[in-house]
Design an enzyme around this catalytic site. Structure first.
Site, PDB file in Angstrom:
ATOM      1  N   LYS A 148     -36.476  20.178 -46.046  1.00  0.00           N
ATOM      2  CA  LYS A 148     -37.016  18.331 -45.189  1.00  0.00           C
ATOM      3  C   LYS A 148     -35.412  18.928 -43.652  1.00  0.00           C
ATOM      4  O   LYS A 148     -35.108  17.109 -43.799  1.00  0.00           O
ATOM      5  CB  LYS A 148     -35.979  17.801 -46.348  1.00  0.00           C
ATOM      6  CG  LYS A 148     -36.787  17.731 -47.727  1.00  0.00           C
ATOM      7  CD  LYS A 148     -38.070  18.296 -47.507  1.00  0.00           C
ATOM      8  CE  LYS A 148     -38.065  16.963 -47.613  1.00  0.00           C
ATOM      9  NZ  LYS A 148     -40.244  17.303 -47.218  1.00  0.00           N
ATOM     10  N   HIS A 195     -38.305  29.225 -45.884  1.00  0.00           N
ATOM     11  CA  HIS A 195     -36.749  28.654 -45.970  1.00  0.00           C
ATOM     12  C   HIS A 195     -36.253  29.183 -46.340  1.00  0.00           C
ATOM     13  O   HIS A 195     -34.712  28.856 -46.806  1.00  0.00           O
ATOM     14  CB  HIS A 195     -37.162  27.612 -46.730  1.00  0.00           C
ATOM     15  CG  HIS A 195     -37.902  25.980 -46.386  1.00  0.00           C
ATOM     16  ND1 HIS A 195     -38.235  25.275 -45.871  1.00  0.00           N
ATOM     17  CD2 HIS A 195     -38.687  25.439 -47.671  1.00  0.00           C
ATOM     18  CE1 HIS A 195     -38.763  24.402 -45.096  1.00  0.00           C
ATOM     19  NE2 HIS A 195     -39.004  24.449 -46.428  1.00  0.00           N
ATOM     20  N   SER A 251     -33.823  13.065 -47.677  1.00  0.00           N
ATOM     21  CA  SER A 251     -34.880  13.466 -47.552  1.00  0.00           C
ATOM     22  C   SER A 251     -35.633  14.203 -48.760  1.00  0.00           C
ATOM     23  O   SER A 251     -36.098  14.064 -49.158  1.00  0.00           O
ATOM     24  CB  SER A 251     -35.180  14.207 -45.777  1.00  0.00           C
ATOM     25  OG  SER A 251     -36.956  14.459 -45.949  1.00  0.00           O
TER      26      SER A 251
HETATM   27  P1  A3P Z   1     -37.561  11.828 -44.099  1.00  0.00           P
HETATM   28  O1  A3P Z   1     -37.694  11.847 -45.381  1.00  0.00           O
HETATM   29  O2  A3P Z   1     -36.064  11.389 -43.107  1.00  0.00           O
HETATM   30  O3  A3P Z   1     -38.768  11.212 -43.141  1.00  0.00           O
HETATM   31  P2  A3P Z   1     -39.811  18.945 -43.678  1.00  0.00           P
HETATM   32  O4  A3P Z   1     -41.501  19.272 -43.052  1.00  0.00           O
HETATM   33  O5  A3P Z   1     -39.024  20.492 -43.590  1.00  0.00           O
HETATM   34  O6  A3P Z   1     -40.416  18.810 -45.590  1.00  0.00           O
HETATM   35  O7  A3P Z   1     -39.104  17.939 -43.837  1.00  0.00           O
HETATM   36  C1  A3P Z   1     -39.657  16.606 -44.265  1.00  0.00           C
HETATM   37  C2  A3P Z   1     -39.265  15.820 -43.015  1.00  0.00           C
HETATM   38  O8  A3P Z   1     -39.253  15.851 -41.725  1.00  0.00           O
HETATM   39  C3  A3P Z   1     -39.448  14.309 -43.510  1.00  0.00           C
HETATM   40  O9  A3P Z   1     -37.928  13.572 -43.190  1.00  0.00           O
HETATM   41  C4  A3P Z   1     -40.258  13.216 -42.726  1.00  0.00           C
HETATM   42  O10 A3P Z   1     -40.798  12.446 -42.939  1.00  0.00           O
HETATM   43  C5  A3P Z   1     -39.952  14.268 -41.071  1.00  0.00           C
HETATM   44  N1  A3P Z   1     -41.277  14.408 -39.894  1.00  0.00           N
HETATM   45  C6  A3P Z   1     -42.182  14.643 -40.253  1.00  0.00           C
HETATM   46  N2  A3P Z   1     -43.165  15.178 -39.586  1.00  0.00           N
HETATM   47  C7  A3P Z   1     -41.988  14.151 -38.363  1.00  0.00           C
HETATM   48  C8  A3P Z   1     -42.273  13.755 -37.077  1.00  0.00           C
HETATM   49  N3  A3P Z   1     -43.416  13.925 -36.174  1.00  0.00           N
HETATM   50  N4  A3P Z   1     -41.008  13.260 -36.458  1.00  0.00           N
HETATM   51  C9  A3P Z   1     -40.055  13.493 -37.156  1.00  0.00           C
HETATM   52  N5  A3P Z   1     -39.663  13.075 -38.174  1.00  0.00           N
HETATM   53  C10 A3P Z   1     -41.177  14.046 -38.799  1.00  0.00           C
END
Ligand code: A3P
Length: 294
Positions: free
Chosen positions: A48, A108, A138
């Protein structure tokens, strides 16, 4: 019987004190014996922390901003996930083995659990860190919507679970400290989610240089646009809309949820924040890592 088998799968099991998905633990020998190659680039994150975001950025850079090429497959299939295993599907290791070089892979895993051949081959590592509070928020919403992960319980319960590191891939504190500590000993580009949000072009340029690429200003601007949260939320190749609802239930919480810095302020109570700050101070004592948001 099906319910029991499924429940058994949902349990996290530990490797050297780090909770991981049971199917990953079952496959642990194959993962540890993975053979990295010197020209591998490994994208490393705590869950996340913006994994999908940096994956899309890296893919766009690799393909010189060619949007169509980045639509060739869903993001989960573009960069093999080293510790991923869900039989009978091919494991992350098997997918990586089948991939032509130069390979871009993702993980991860904390440093101490990484397959040793990554160190032996002096691979490039791209680490993205996200502040602990937003990461916790998140992860909480992700565990609510991800039907393959344990139910997070209430926010109050999850707060304790996260702090104690009883979540997939273990303690946020240890993960971030571990990668930060070795960053000058290996080829590691260490980025922060908050910085990418603040000045995407600047951070994307760093990634480009790290990858040994040289792209025009116009291409860089295009990559900034295409990897914005708003664009990615609508992009079916990254937003997980192709994953069945029985696995990711986006009616509970969308995978592309908010994508902001500071959403923790909408979740933490004043008391939780004080307690968190005190624990943070203790756990991060002695580390020089600094987050702009905390
Ligand atoms: P939130 O839950 O705070 O919205 P991962 O890909 O490691 O699982 O991380 C997911 C998090 O990255 C989520 O956070 C998601 O919305 C955010 N995320 C994905 N794409 C993004 C982007 N282009 N810009 C900013 N945040 C992004």
């Amino acid at each position: 019987a099906l319910a029991t088998a499924l429940e058994a799968q949902l349990q996290l099991r530990e490797v050297a004190g780090i909770p991981l998905q049971a199917s990953t633990v079952d496959n642990w020998n194959q993962i540890q014996n993975f053979e990295a190659k010197p020209d591998d680039l490994l994208i490393c994150t705590y869950p996340k922390s913006g994994t999908t975001w940096i994956q899309e950025i890296v893919d766009m850079i690799e393909h010189n901003g060619d949007v169509e090429k980045c639509q060739r497959a869903i993001i989960q299939h573009r960069h093999p996930f080293i510790e991923w295993a869900r039989p009978p599907q091919p494991s992350g290791v098997e997918k990586a083995n089948a991939m032509p070089s130069p390979r871009i892979l993702r993980t991860h895993l904390p440093t101490q659990l990484l397959p040793p051949s990554f160190w032996e081959n002096n691979c490039k590592f791209l680490y993205v860190a996200r502040n602990a509070k937003d990461c916790m928020v998140s992860y909480y919403h992700f565990q609510r919507m991800n039907q393959m992960l344990p139910d997070p319980g209430t926010w109050e319960e999850y707060f304790e679970t996260f702090i104690s590191g009883k979540v997939g891939w273990g303690s946020w504190y240890d993960h971030v400290k571990g990668w930060w500590e070795i960053k000058d000993r290996y080829q590691i580009l260490f980025l922060f989610y908050e910085d990418i949000k603040q000045d995407p072009k600047h951070e994307i340029q760093k990634v480009m240089q790290f990858m040994g690429k040289n792209l025009d200003e116009t291409v860089l601007d295009k990559i900034v646009q295409e990897t914005s949260f708003e664009k990615m939320k609508e992009n079916p190749m990254v937003n997980r809309s192709t994953v069945p609802k029985s696995i990711l239930d986006q009616s509970i919480s969308p995978f592309m949820r908010k994508g902001t810095v500071g959403d923790w302020k909408n979740h933490f109570t004043v008391a939780q924040n004080e307690r968190f700050n005190e624990i943070y101070r203790q756990k991060m004592e002695g580390s020089s890592i600094h987050f702009t948001e905390l």
